[in-house]
Design an enzyme around this catalytic site. Sequence first.
Site, mmCIF file in Angstrom:
data_model
loop_
_atom_site.group_PDB
_atom_site.id
_atom_site.type_symbol
_atom_site.label_atom_id
_atom_site.label_comp_id
_atom_site.label_asym_id
_atom_site.label_seq_id
_atom_site.Cartn_x
_atom_site.Cartn_y
_atom_site.Cartn_z
ATOM 1 N N HIS A 73 -7.138 -7.106 -11.446
ATOM 2 C CA HIS A 73 -6.993 -8.533 -11.712
ATOM 3 C C HIS A 73 -7.401 -8.809 -13.157
ATOM 4 O O HIS A 73 -8.448 -8.325 -13.607
ATOM 5 C CB HIS A 73 -7.869 -9.335 -10.752
ATOM 6 N N ASN B 238 -6.884 -3.481 -6.149
ATOM 7 C CA ASN B 238 -6.091 -4.348 -7.032
ATOM 8 C C ASN B 238 -6.719 -4.383 -8.413
ATOM 9 O O ASN B 238 -7.920 -4.200 -8.555
ATOM 10 C CB ASN B 238 -6.077 -5.778 -6.467
ATOM 11 N N THR C 217 -9.640 -7.722 -0.086
ATOM 12 C CA THR C 217 -10.071 -8.274 1.196
ATOM 13 C C THR C 217 -9.177 -9.471 1.489
ATOM 14 O O THR C 217 -8.348 -9.844 0.661
ATOM 15 C CB THR C 217 -11.546 -8.738 1.125
ATOM 16 N N ILE D 266 0.702 -12.598 -2.030
ATOM 17 C CA ILE D 266 -0.563 -12.604 -1.303
ATOM 18 C C ILE D 266 -0.362 -11.912 0.042
ATOM 19 O O ILE D 266 0.639 -12.152 0.722
ATOM 20 C CB ILE D 266 -1.064 -14.054 -1.113
ATOM 21 N N LEU D 267 -1.291 -11.055 0.408
ATOM 22 C CA LEU D 267 -1.161 -10.248 1.633
ATOM 23 C C LEU D 267 -2.005 -10.839 2.757
ATOM 24 O O LEU D 267 -3.123 -11.296 2.528
ATOM 25 C CB LEU D 267 -1.587 -8.809 1.334
ATOM 26 N N ASN E 166 0.815 -0.958 -15.558
ATOM 27 C CA ASN E 166 -0.335 -0.339 -14.882
ATOM 28 C C ASN E 166 0.102 0.821 -13.989
ATOM 29 O O ASN E 166 -0.592 1.839 -13.900
ATOM 30 C CB ASN E 166 -1.121 -1.381 -14.081
ATOM 31 N N GLU F 291 -9.838 -12.516 1.518
ATOM 32 C CA GLU F 291 -10.055 -13.611 0.569
ATOM 33 C C GLU F 291 -9.546 -13.191 -0.807
ATOM 34 O O GLU F 291 -10.000 -12.191 -1.373
ATOM 35 C CB GLU F 291 -11.541 -13.981 0.502
#
Length: 210
Positions: free
Chosen positions: A103, A101, A135, A86-87, A14, A137
């Site tokens: 996904h 992102n 975000t 994971i941030l 990507n 979440e």
Amino acid sequence: MSRLIILISGRGSNMRALVEAGLPVAAVISNRADAGGLVWAREHGIATEVIDHRLHVDRPSFDQALAETIDRYRPDVVALAGFMRILSAPFVERYRGRLVNIHPSLLPAFTGLHTHERAIEAGVKCHGATVHLVTAELDHGPVLIQAIVPVRQDDDPERLAERVLRAEHIIYPRAVRWLLEGNLDMTGDHVRTRDAQPQYLWADGSAEGL
Ligand code: NHR
Ligand code: GAR
């Protein structure tokens, strides 16, 4: 001139699609020194950095080091491209509205990992990929564009992943360009292109009339 930072963890196909689309990539940053994408980026004269998460005691300290490195390049947009860490919320907040992102599923279905295997297991007939703003979440931010890829009767996770990946390479540069060029109107969870460009892609042309 706007500036794009790409974060990777692996082969970086990507990332390549973003570079080959002519987007203004200032640097590629990986959390793994052995990420295949770093080799390609260096060969193409792009600045690279490695921030190894294993050298940091916890997530906040890794995220802090990552942010400091990113900020040296003064980016307008930060794109996760197969980035596998994971941030934390403070990191996400720092780049709010500028962190994107891709996904490999039609969100909100199949958040998390192993999406192709889970889609086949669930028996769904349409699968695909989603570009979304990040975000706090996981896999839940506002959607910029989605690509629909049919699930075929004889699909296995590898074959399905390969077709979804081809769709990813089409939609990701498109969405990142919108963000860089300020072509998006954002209100809450709703993101619309200002010039009404379609925010979906059918991988199967036979459904074009719907
Ligand atoms: N961070 C936040 N806050 N929000 C998102 O939506 C994020 C994110 C970081 C990465 C990509 C994501 C995906 O598209 C992404 C979205 C990694 C994991 C994961 O479980 C989950 C989702 C995504 C990326 N990572 C493990 C972890 O402990 C490590 C797994 C590994 O190293 O192989 O961080 O799917
Ligand atoms: C892509 O399919 C991307 O959507 C997915 O990993 C692959 C990375 O390929 N991302 C995630 O699963 C994030 N958790 P690439 O390194 O060749 O771009």
